[in-house]
Design an enzyme around this catalytic site. Sequence first.
Site, PDB file in Angstrom:
ATOM      1  CD  GLU A  81      -1.445   9.017 -13.763  1.00 15.47           C
ATOM      2  OE1 GLU A  81      -1.079   9.784 -12.865  1.00 15.47           O
ATOM      3  OE2 GLU A  81      -2.289   8.129 -13.584  1.00 15.47           O
ATOM      4  CB  CYS A 113      -5.414   6.175 -12.508  1.00 15.87           C
ATOM      5  SG  CYS A 113      -3.759   6.138 -11.838  1.00 15.87           S
ATOM      6  CG  HIS A 235      -7.090   2.513 -10.548  1.00  7.80           C
ATOM      7  ND1 HIS A 235      -6.244   2.341 -11.619  1.00  7.80           N
ATOM      8  CD2 HIS A 235      -6.356   3.117  -9.579  1.00  7.80           C
ATOM      9  CE1 HIS A 235      -5.059   2.836 -11.315  1.00  7.80           C
ATOM     10  NE2 HIS A 235      -5.093   3.304 -10.075  1.00  7.80           N
TER      11      HIS A 235
HETATM   12  N1  CAA Z   1       3.977 -10.686   4.375  1.00 11.23           N
HETATM   13  C1  CAA Z   1       2.709 -10.453   3.957  1.00 11.23           C
HETATM   14  N2  CAA Z   1       2.181  -9.185   3.903  1.00 11.23           N
HETATM   15  C2  CAA Z   1       2.984  -8.153   4.249  1.00 11.23           C
HETATM   16  C3  CAA Z   1       4.301  -8.337   4.693  1.00 11.23           C
HETATM   17  C4  CAA Z   1       4.804  -9.672   4.732  1.00 11.23           C
HETATM   18  N3  CAA Z   1       6.042  -9.941   5.118  1.00 11.23           N
HETATM   19  N4  CAA Z   1       4.827  -7.127   4.954  1.00 11.23           N
HETATM   20  C5  CAA Z   1       3.866  -6.212   4.716  1.00 11.23           C
HETATM   21  N5  CAA Z   1       2.754  -6.812   4.282  1.00 11.23           N
HETATM   22  C6  CAA Z   1       1.490  -6.221   3.867  1.00 11.23           C
HETATM   23  C7  CAA Z   1       1.036  -5.095   4.782  1.00 11.23           C
HETATM   24  O1  CAA Z   1       0.293  -5.585   5.870  1.00 11.23           O
HETATM   25  C8  CAA Z   1       0.209  -4.272   3.821  1.00 11.23           C
HETATM   26  O2  CAA Z   1      -1.053  -4.887   3.631  1.00 11.23           O
HETATM   27  P1  CAA Z   1      -2.407  -4.045   3.995  1.00 11.23           P
HETATM   28  O3  CAA Z   1      -2.347  -2.778   3.195  1.00 11.23           O
HETATM   29  O4  CAA Z   1      -3.516  -4.933   3.579  1.00 11.23           O
HETATM   30  O5  CAA Z   1      -2.307  -3.795   5.456  1.00 11.23           O
HETATM   31  C9  CAA Z   1       0.932  -4.420   2.501  1.00 11.23           C
HETATM   32  O6  CAA Z   1       1.758  -5.572   2.629  1.00 11.23           O
HETATM   33  C10 CAA Z   1       1.830  -3.232   2.171  1.00 11.23           C
HETATM   34  O7  CAA Z   1       2.630  -2.990   3.296  1.00 11.23           O
HETATM   35  P2  CAA Z   1       2.969  -1.508   3.769  1.00 11.23           P
HETATM   36  O8  CAA Z   1       1.731  -0.684   3.777  1.00 11.23           O
HETATM   37  O9  CAA Z   1       3.781  -1.579   4.993  1.00 11.23           O
HETATM   38  O10 CAA Z   1       3.885  -1.074   2.514  1.00 11.23           O
HETATM   39  P3  CAA Z   1       4.543   0.305   2.191  1.00 11.23           P
HETATM   40  O11 CAA Z   1       4.594   1.216   3.377  1.00 11.23           O
HETATM   41  O12 CAA Z   1       5.819  -0.026   1.531  1.00 11.23           O
HETATM   42  O13 CAA Z   1       3.542   1.007   1.158  1.00 11.23           O
HETATM   43  C11 CAA Z   1       2.234   1.352  -0.776  1.00 11.23           C
HETATM   44  C12 CAA Z   1       2.763   0.317   0.215  1.00 11.23           C
HETATM   45  C13 CAA Z   1       1.546   2.493  -0.020  1.00 11.23           C
HETATM   46  C14 CAA Z   1       1.231   0.696  -1.701  1.00 11.23           C
HETATM   47  C15 CAA Z   1       3.448   1.908  -1.602  1.00 11.23           C
HETATM   48  O14 CAA Z   1       3.982   0.887  -2.391  1.00 11.23           O
HETATM   49  C16 CAA Z   1       3.090   3.074  -2.485  1.00 11.23           C
HETATM   50  O15 CAA Z   1       3.149   4.230  -2.036  1.00 11.23           O
HETATM   51  N6  CAA Z   1       2.689   2.826  -3.766  1.00 11.23           N
HETATM   52  C17 CAA Z   1       2.302   3.891  -4.688  1.00 11.23           C
HETATM   53  C18 CAA Z   1       0.978   4.519  -4.330  1.00 11.23           C
HETATM   54  C19 CAA Z   1      -0.217   3.615  -4.538  1.00 11.23           C
HETATM   55  O16 CAA Z   1      -0.141   2.648  -5.278  1.00 11.23           O
HETATM   56  N7  CAA Z   1      -1.351   3.985  -3.923  1.00 11.23           N
HETATM   57  C20 CAA Z   1      -2.589   3.258  -4.113  1.00 11.23           C
HETATM   58  C21 CAA Z   1      -3.806   4.155  -4.057  1.00 11.23           C
HETATM   59  S1  CAA Z   1      -3.589   5.591  -5.112  1.00 11.23           S
HETATM   60  C22 CAA Z   1      -4.120   5.069  -6.683  1.00 11.23           C
HETATM   61  O17 CAA Z   1      -4.770   4.084  -6.816  1.00 11.23           O
HETATM   62  C23 CAA Z   1      -3.682   5.876  -7.882  1.00 11.23           C
HETATM   63  C24 CAA Z   1      -2.495   5.245  -8.487  1.00 11.23           C
HETATM   64  O18 CAA Z   1      -2.582   4.432  -9.396  1.00 11.23           O
HETATM   65  C25 CAA Z   1      -1.164   5.611  -7.956  1.00 11.23           C
END
Ligand code: CAA
Length: 397
Positions: A81, A113, A235
């Site tokens: 992609e 993916c 994945h």
């Molecule tokens: N200590 C320990 N853990 C902490 C923490 C701290 N200080 N602060 C936050 N966390 C944890 C949270 O609890 C959360 O864990 P859970 O999901 O188990 O609850 C984790 O860290 C992430 O925290 P947030 O959700 O608050 O983080 P965020 O809002 O910044 O978003 C994300 C995280 C959604 C993965 C973002 O990085 C993102 O959008 N990434 C790209 C999209 C993605 O990877 N999606 C995955 C599914 S889609 C897919 O699989 C296709 C692909 O390849 C893209």
Amino acid sequence: MSNTIGIDKIAFYTPDYYVDMVELAEARGIDPNKYTIGLQQDLMAVIPVWEDIVTMGANAAQQIIDDADRSLIDQVIFATESSFDYSKSAATYIHRLLDIQPQAASFEVKQACYAGTAGLMMAVNYVRLNPNRRALVITSDIARYGLESSGEPTQGAGAVAMIISNQPRILAIEEETFKYSTEHYDFWRPSHSPVALVDGHFSNELYMDSFVKVFQDAEEAMGRRLATISAFVFHLPYTKMAKKALDALSEAETQLDEKKRSSQIAHWQDQLPAAIEYGRRIGNTYTAALYISFISMLKENETLKAGDRIGLFSYGSGAVSELFFGELVEGYSGQLAETIGLEELANRQQISVAEYEQLFTERDQMDTTNASFDIPETYQGFYLREIDENRRYYDFK
Ligand code: CAA
């Protein structure tokens, strides 16, 4: 094993540079535990401008291909992609760079993916119809969300090459697979955009829902046989996603009673650390991520043995999923000896956050019509030598 089709050889490649997630978190004013515990990411691969999806794919395939493969492969399937051309497929370069015999079809497949699995299934079905032939499947991607974006800690770059044959020496793939398509905007990459667009939390939810759905379908079709699965690989957009998927299964309705289900899921959770070792040190590689996890599990899990059944969950945003199964073949670990592992990952070069930002910006600002590249003396492998009037020229050193 003569009637089975599957993965005969497999190897992965990731660029030589990485940034440490603790340093990245500190530079962004974020608690490092969010990245290392919350997302379970320790290091993130960074790709320099003289590498791209073609060089990574060729560098992965170079580790496994031999002259017999070169003469028997007649399907070169490239899943990505991160394509740089709407028309000419990355597979055409791979076909030439690896010197594969000319009576072959070379093409690219796309569905986020999931495309790697689409390519793998096409290859398996092709070999089923043409049992004396082989297929080369390449999955190669550069995950980019943008500097200081919420997706930034889930970037990375890498590729996997797989040779599919009717006498697979690693994984014999079962015919029955479980697929699910549902149209959504959870993650997408419009043609004009150098980075992906994402609705992050929704993408997590859709991933987990999709896993539960195909698992339930598999359970309905296989019944108790599903409990004989030794381990699952997933994945990995970031490595905690695998745990989250199994957690979601604990909450869902399945045919098993509660006690059996929780001990079964606990067993699969126990298998995850080996399967996420490499992903923790590389980051997301989109189409390649599931197969890097598969290699990680085979190389780092010492309890698995020939005859064990493995479940592989493939997810591609937009969204398409497939759950499939395979049996480990006698001698599979010897067959994996060629591909790089933890030692090579430890020998990569760490760069600072400032250097990572510079490489990221250089790729954004790169002249994709005419460009030439200064390749470091120490670099070994395929590289992009120059772009001349929109034509890409590759070399090997
Ligand atoms: N200590 C320990 N853990 C902490 C923490 C701290 N200080 N602060 C936050 N966390 C944890 C949270 O609890 C959360 O864990 P859970 O999901 O188990 O609850 C984790 O860290 C992430 O925290 P947030 O959700 O608050 O983080 P965020 O809002 O910044 O978003 C994300 C995280 C959604 C993965 C973002 O990085 C993102 O959008 N990434 C790209 C999209 C993605 O990877 N999606 C995955 C599914 S889609 C897919 O699989 C296709 C692909 O390849 C893209």
